[in-house]
Design a protein around this motif. Structure first.
Motif, mmCIF file in Angstrom:
data_model
loop_
_atom_site.group_PDB
_atom_site.id
_atom_site.type_symbol
_atom_site.label_atom_id
_atom_site.label_comp_id
_atom_site.label_asym_id
_atom_site.label_seq_id
_atom_site.Cartn_x
_atom_site.Cartn_y
_atom_site.Cartn_z
ATOM 1 N N CYS A 1 0.839 -1.193 0.000
ATOM 2 C CA CYS A 1 0.000 0.000 0.000
ATOM 3 C C CYS A 1 0.882 1.255 0.000
ATOM 4 N N THR A 2 0.538 2.222 -0.851
ATOM 5 C CA THR A 2 1.271 3.477 -0.923
ATOM 6 C C THR A 2 1.162 4.258 0.382
ATOM 7 N N SER A 3 0.049 4.154 1.087
ATOM 8 C CA SER A 3 -0.162 4.914 2.324
ATOM 9 C C SER A 3 0.491 4.286 3.546
ATOM 10 N N CYS A 4 0.253 2.979 3.765
ATOM 11 C CA CYS A 4 0.690 2.356 5.021
ATOM 12 C C CYS A 4 1.741 1.261 4.844
ATOM 13 N N SER A 5 2.073 0.928 3.626
ATOM 14 C CA SER A 5 3.071 -0.108 3.298
ATOM 15 C C SER A 5 2.645 -1.520 3.663
ATOM 16 N N ALA A 6 1.369 -1.724 3.941
ATOM 17 C CA ALA A 6 0.876 -3.077 4.213
ATOM 18 C C ALA A 6 0.843 -3.869 2.903
ATOM 19 N N PRO A 7 1.119 -5.167 2.966
ATOM 20 C CA PRO A 7 0.997 -5.986 1.758
ATOM 21 C C PRO A 7 -0.454 -5.969 1.265
ATOM 22 N N LEU A 8 -0.624 -5.923 -0.043
ATOM 23 C CA LEU A 8 -1.972 -5.876 -0.596
ATOM 24 C C LEU A 8 -2.590 -7.260 -0.640
ATOM 25 N N ALA A 9 -3.798 -7.371 -0.132
ATOM 26 C CA ALA A 9 -4.584 -8.600 -0.251
ATOM 27 C C ALA A 9 -5.265 -8.551 -1.609
ATOM 28 N N GLU A 10 -5.697 -9.672 -2.089
ATOM 29 C CA GLU A 10 -6.346 -9.720 -3.397
ATOM 30 C C GLU A 10 -7.686 -8.987 -3.394
ATOM 31 N N GLU A 11 -8.435 -9.102 -2.310
ATOM 32 C CA GLU A 11 -9.781 -8.542 -2.270
ATOM 33 C C GLU A 11 -9.797 -7.189 -1.560
ATOM 34 N N GLY A 12 -10.416 -6.202 -2.198
ATOM 35 C CA GLY A 12 -10.601 -4.900 -1.581
ATOM 36 C C GLY A 12 -9.502 -3.889 -1.846
ATOM 37 N N SER A 13 -8.376 -4.332 -2.371
ATOM 38 C CA SER A 13 -7.302 -3.386 -2.675
ATOM 39 C C SER A 13 -7.467 -2.880 -4.106
ATOM 40 N N THR A 14 -6.751 -1.810 -4.425
ATOM 41 C CA THR A 14 -6.838 -1.261 -5.769
ATOM 42 C C THR A 14 -5.465 -0.781 -6.225
ATOM 43 N N VAL A 15 -5.289 -0.765 -7.536
ATOM 44 C CA VAL A 15 -4.071 -0.264 -8.167
ATOM 45 C C VAL A 15 -4.522 0.659 -9.289
ATOM 46 N N PHE A 16 -3.949 1.877 -9.327
ATOM 47 C CA PHE A 16 -4.313 2.813 -10.386
ATOM 48 C C PHE A 16 -3.128 3.712 -10.699
#
Length: 53
Positions: A6-21
């Motif tokens: 995540c750009t904001s918190c650096s948490a690894p992205l899960a498949e569901e609910g995350s976004t990339v743009f």
């Protein structure tokens, strides 16, 4: 599991609910986790500094 963070918190992205743009200013990839999206945690582009909720 994705190796993107995540750009904001650096948490690894899960498949569901995350976004990339693409950053609206420079096109660099912005990634957002579900928690930061739901809570409107601010982000800023690592390249140009463009920010959003």
């Amino acid at each position: 599991m994705s190796d993107k963070k995540c750009t904001s918190c650096s948490a690894p992205l899960a498949e569901e609910g995350s976004t990339v743009f693409a950053c609206p200013m420079c096109g660099v990839e912005i990634t957002r986790c579900y928690r930061c999206r739901e809570q409107s945690i601010p982000y800023s582009c690592p390249k140009c500094g463009f920010g959003g909720p």
